[in-house]
Write an enzyme that holds these catalytic residues in place. Structure first.
Site, mmCIF file in Angstrom:
data_model
loop_
_atom_site.group_PDB
_atom_site.id
_atom_site.type_symbol
_atom_site.label_atom_id
_atom_site.label_comp_id
_atom_site.label_asym_id
_atom_site.label_seq_id
_atom_site.Cartn_x
_atom_site.Cartn_y
_atom_site.Cartn_z
ATOM 1 N N GLU A 188 -2.259 -8.735 5.076
ATOM 2 C CA GLU A 188 -1.238 -9.375 4.260
ATOM 3 C C GLU A 188 -0.582 -8.361 3.325
ATOM 4 O O GLU A 188 -1.255 -7.488 2.761
ATOM 5 C CB GLU A 188 -1.858 -10.522 3.449
ATOM 6 N N CYS A 202 3.574 -4.688 -2.328
ATOM 7 C CA CYS A 202 2.136 -4.497 -2.505
ATOM 8 C C CYS A 202 1.509 -4.381 -1.121
ATOM 9 O O CYS A 202 1.510 -5.347 -0.353
ATOM 10 C CB CYS A 202 1.553 -5.679 -3.276
ATOM 11 N N CYS A 209 -12.499 -5.767 2.609
ATOM 12 C CA CYS A 209 -12.877 -4.778 1.590
ATOM 13 C C CYS A 209 -14.389 -4.740 1.482
ATOM 14 O O CYS A 209 -15.054 -5.779 1.561
ATOM 15 C CB CYS A 209 -12.268 -5.142 0.234
ATOM 16 N N CYS A 213 -16.315 -6.957 -5.084
ATOM 17 C CA CYS A 213 -16.043 -7.378 -6.460
ATOM 18 C C CYS A 213 -16.120 -8.903 -6.516
ATOM 19 O O CYS A 213 -15.499 -9.594 -5.701
ATOM 20 C CB CYS A 213 -14.673 -6.882 -6.910
ATOM 21 N N CYS A 216 -12.919 -11.293 -6.590
ATOM 22 C CA CYS A 216 -11.835 -11.018 -5.638
ATOM 23 C C CYS A 216 -12.053 -11.755 -4.319
ATOM 24 O O CYS A 216 -13.118 -11.632 -3.691
ATOM 25 C CB CYS A 216 -11.738 -9.507 -5.401
ATOM 26 N N GLY A 259 -8.218 -4.443 0.411
ATOM 27 C CA GLY A 259 -8.958 -3.199 0.571
ATOM 28 C C GLY A 259 -9.043 -2.351 -0.680
ATOM 29 O O GLY A 259 -8.325 -2.563 -1.657
ATOM 30 N N GLU A 260 -9.959 -1.402 -0.640
ATOM 31 C CA GLU A 260 -10.114 -0.365 -1.665
ATOM 32 C C GLU A 260 -9.421 0.890 -1.132
ATOM 33 O O GLU A 260 -9.911 1.552 -0.220
ATOM 34 C CB GLU A 260 -11.602 -0.088 -1.922
ATOM 35 N N SER A 291 -4.414 2.133 -6.391
ATOM 36 C CA SER A 291 -5.442 1.525 -7.236
ATOM 37 C C SER A 291 -6.834 1.813 -6.685
ATOM 38 O O SER A 291 -7.020 1.942 -5.469
ATOM 39 C CB SER A 291 -5.219 0.013 -7.310
ATOM 40 N N SER A 313 -9.210 -0.111 -11.730
ATOM 41 C CA SER A 313 -9.640 -1.466 -12.082
ATOM 42 C C SER A 313 -10.908 -1.351 -12.920
ATOM 43 O O SER A 313 -11.981 -1.057 -12.402
ATOM 44 C CB SER A 313 -9.907 -2.282 -10.813
ATOM 45 N N ASN A 315 -12.072 -3.713 -15.866
ATOM 46 C CA ASN A 315 -12.553 -5.098 -15.845
ATOM 47 C C ASN A 315 -13.847 -5.368 -16.607
ATOM 48 O O ASN A 315 -14.339 -6.503 -16.590
ATOM 49 C CB ASN A 315 -12.725 -5.595 -14.400
ATOM 50 N N ASN A 390 -6.881 -15.048 -11.168
ATOM 51 C CA ASN A 390 -6.263 -16.009 -10.253
ATOM 52 C C ASN A 390 -7.344 -16.715 -9.447
ATOM 53 O O ASN A 390 -7.988 -16.087 -8.600
ATOM 54 C CB ASN A 390 -5.285 -15.291 -9.317
ATOM 55 N N CYS A 433 -2.738 -11.410 -7.400
ATOM 56 C CA CYS A 433 -3.787 -10.393 -7.465
ATOM 57 C C CYS A 433 -5.159 -11.013 -7.189
ATOM 58 O O CYS A 433 -5.550 -11.996 -7.808
ATOM 59 C CB CYS A 433 -3.766 -9.746 -8.852
#
Length: 461
Positions: A188, A202, A209, A213, A216, A259-260, A291, A313, A315, A390, A433
Site C-alpha cells: 500500500e 508515502c 514489517c 511495534c 502499529c 516496513g522498516e 524513517s 520513531s 515514541n 490511529n 500512520c
C-alpha cells in the site's frame, strides 16, 4: 537478538531457477552482463518466527512465487556490497528481462552501452522513465527514441515493477493505492494532498514489517519480504503519473509506509538515490525522508551514504517503555541511539533529524515524559513531530486527548524544542500512520503489558 525484537514469516515458494542472462543483440566489447549485475547466491536462512525449513537458492534469480528473507543478524548489519540489481533482496527477477527502475543512472548507462548503444540513449530513456511528465510504463510511450533501441528494450527490458490493484479515497482527499507485486503479494502507498502545495507520497519498503511495534497495524503482519529498489521507486512514479494533474506536483516522499526502511537499507538507499537524480524524478534530498525505528548500524550507513532526510520513531522516553512498545530497543537502547545521532549529526552541516512521537494515552504522554524528552534530545539538531495514535483492529492503545497533546507540546516548546502537531490523514480508509497492511491469520505476538500500564490500557475510552 532477544525474543520479540524481530518477527518474520515465510510464504510458500517454488524451486529456485538458474540465472537467466540476456545475450546482447549487438556485438560489444564491454564486460559481460553477469559481471555487471554481480548475480550470485546471497546467504538465505530462516529468522524469527518461521518454519525450520530453508529454501533452495542457486542464484539471485528465482521463481516468481518465492519470498526469501535474510537472516535477522545479517540483515541488521547490512554492510556487504550491493549485489547489483537483484541479488541482495532475494526477490525474483522478472523472467529474463532487466528491470530498468532497479538501476541508478550510471548502471543504466553501462547496461545501454553493453547493448551496443550510445550513452546519450540512456539519458533519453532515463528522462522518459522519470521526467518530462512522461513516466513511461511501456515502449510505446518512448517517443523520440531510436527504433533499434526501442526494439531492444521491448525484448530485454521491463518497465513496470508494480501493477495497480485499486485506489481508495478518504474523506479528507488522502488516497491509498493498492499495488500487486510480481509474486502476487500486495503493498500500500498513500498520497497525501496539501492545500499549500506540499503534496506527499508515502511509500512502502517491505511487505509487512519485522519490528513488531505494538501500536502499529503493519507490525501485526510480520515480514514476508523486502521490496526491490524498483518496487519502491515505482510507487513514486505511479504517484506522479496518476495524481499530478489532480492534486498538483508531488514534491515530497516519505518512507513511512509498510516496513522498516533501514531493515531494507540496501534497496532504500538505491531507491532514494534514483528519486533525487536531477535528470529524473528530481525530488529535493531534503524532501525525501527515510524513517527508522532505530537500527543503529544502518542509520549510520544511511547518514554516510545519503543526503536525504532522516526521521527516527522515538515514541518513549525510557528504555522500559520502549522495550515494550518498540522491541527493537532491546537491541539498540535509547542511549546508544541518541548518542549515535549526536556524533553523526555533528559531522553533517545544516542537518536536522525529525523525531516522531506517537502519543499513547497513559503510556508516554505524561508531563514527566515531556520533561524527559527535552533532556533526551539535548545536543541533537532536531524537530519533533507529535502524532496522534490511529486506532485499528485489535489495538490495545488509545489516542491521547487533544488538550493533553497541546499541553505536552507547550512543555516541549518552553524547553526550547522545535515541535509540531501532525494531524491524522486518511484514517477512515485505514491510510493513516500505523494503519497500512492486512494481517493474516498468522500474526506477530502481542507482548506482555507491564504491570504499571495495565490500568491505563483498560481504562474506559
Amino acid at each position: 537478538m532477544e525474543m520479540g525484537c524481530v518477527w518474520m514469516r515465510r510464504v510458500s515458494s517454488g524451486n529456485a531457477l538458474s540465472a537467466l542472462l540476456v545475450k546482447p543483440p549487438y556485438s560489444v566489447s564491454s564486460p559481460s552482463l553477469l559481471s555487471f549485475l554481480h548475480l550470485k547466491s546471497p546467504p538465505i536462512s530462516s529468522v524469527g518466527f518461521s518454519p525450520p525449513s530453508r529454501l533452495p537458492l542457486s542464484t539471485a534469480a528465482c521463481s516468481s512465487s518465492a519470498a526469501l528473507v535474510p537472516d535477522d543478524e545479517d540483515s541488521f548489519s547490512s554492510s556487504s556490497p550491493r549485489l547489483g540489481s537483484y541479488g541482495k533482496s532475494g526477490i525474483p527477477v522478472k523472467r529474463s528481462k532487466v528491470l530498468l527502475k532497479e538501476m541508478r543512472y550510471v548502471e543504466l548507462e553501462k547496461w545501454v552501452q553493453m547493448q551496443g548503444f550510445r550513452p546519450s540513449q540512456a539519458m533519453m530513456l532515463w528522462k522518459r522513465l522519470y521526467g518530462n511528465h512522461i513516466w513511461a510504463h511501456c515502449v510505446d510511450e518512448l517517443e523520440g527514441l531510436n527504433k533499434d533501441f526501442k526494439r531492444m528494450l521491448a525484448e530485454y527490458a521491463e518497465f513496470k515493477a508494480l501493477s495497480l490493484k485499486g485506489i481508495r479515497t478518504a474523506a479528507d482527499g488522502t488516497k491509498k493505492i493498492l499495488f500487486s507485486l510480481e509474486d502476487g503479494l500486495v503493498i500500500e502507498t498513500v498520497i497525501i494532498p496539501c492545500d499549500r502545495g506540499r503534496n506527499t507520497v508515502c511509500v512502502s519498503s517491505q511487505v509487512g514489517c519485522a519490528m513488531n511495534c505494538q501500536f502499529c497495524y503493519t507490525g501485526r503482519m510480520g515480514l514476508t519480504r523486502h521490496l526491490t529498489a524498483a518496487e519502491i521507486v515505482e510507487q513514486a512514479v505511479f504517484a506522479r503519473r496518476l495524481f499530478s494533474e489532480e492534486v498538483g506536483p508531488i514534491s515530497n516522499v516519505v518512507f513511512m509506509g509498510m516496513g522498516e526502511p533501514l531493515h531494507n537499507v540496501e534497496n532504500v538507499i538505491q531507491a532514494a538515490h534514483i528519486m533525487v537524480h536531477e535528470q529524473g524524478l528530481h525530488f529535493s534530498p531534503r524532501k525525501v525522508t527515510v524513517s527508522t525505528s532505530g537500527l543503529v548500524p544502518q542509520l549510520k550507513r544511511f547518514l554516510h551514504e545519503s543526503n536525504c532526510a532522516l526521521a527516527v520513531s522515538l515514541n518513549a522516553t525510557t528504555d522500559e517503555v520502549r522495550n515494550w512498545i518498540m522491541p527493537i530497543n532491546r537491541k539498540y537502547k535509547l542511549d546508544l541511539l541518541l548518542q549515535t545521532l549526536r556524533e553523526e549529526l555533528h559531522r553533517k552541516k545544516n542537518y536536522k533529524v525529525l523525531f516522531e512521537y506517537v502519543m499513547l494515552a497513559g503510556v508516554n504522554d505524561s508531563i514527566e515524559d515531556a520533561k524527559r524528552l527535552i533532556d533526551l534530545v539535548q545536543g541533537i539538531p532536531c524537530k519533533i513531530n507529535l502524532i496522534s495514535f490511529n486506532p485499528h483492529s485489535g489495538s490495545q492503545f488509545r489516542p491521547t486527548p487533544e488538550e493533553k497533546i497541546i499541553e505536552f507540546r507547550n512543555i516541549l516548546a518552553e524547553g526550547g524544542c522545535t515541535v509540531f502537531l501532525r494531524l491524522s490523514r486518511g484514517d477512515d480508509q485505514m491510510a493513516a500512520c500505523g494503519q497500512l497492511g492486512k494481517p493474516g491469520p498468522l500474526q506477530a505476538p502481542l507482548l506482555r503489558v507491564p504491570q504499571e500500564f495495565q490500568m491505563a490500557l483498560n481504562a474506559p475510552a
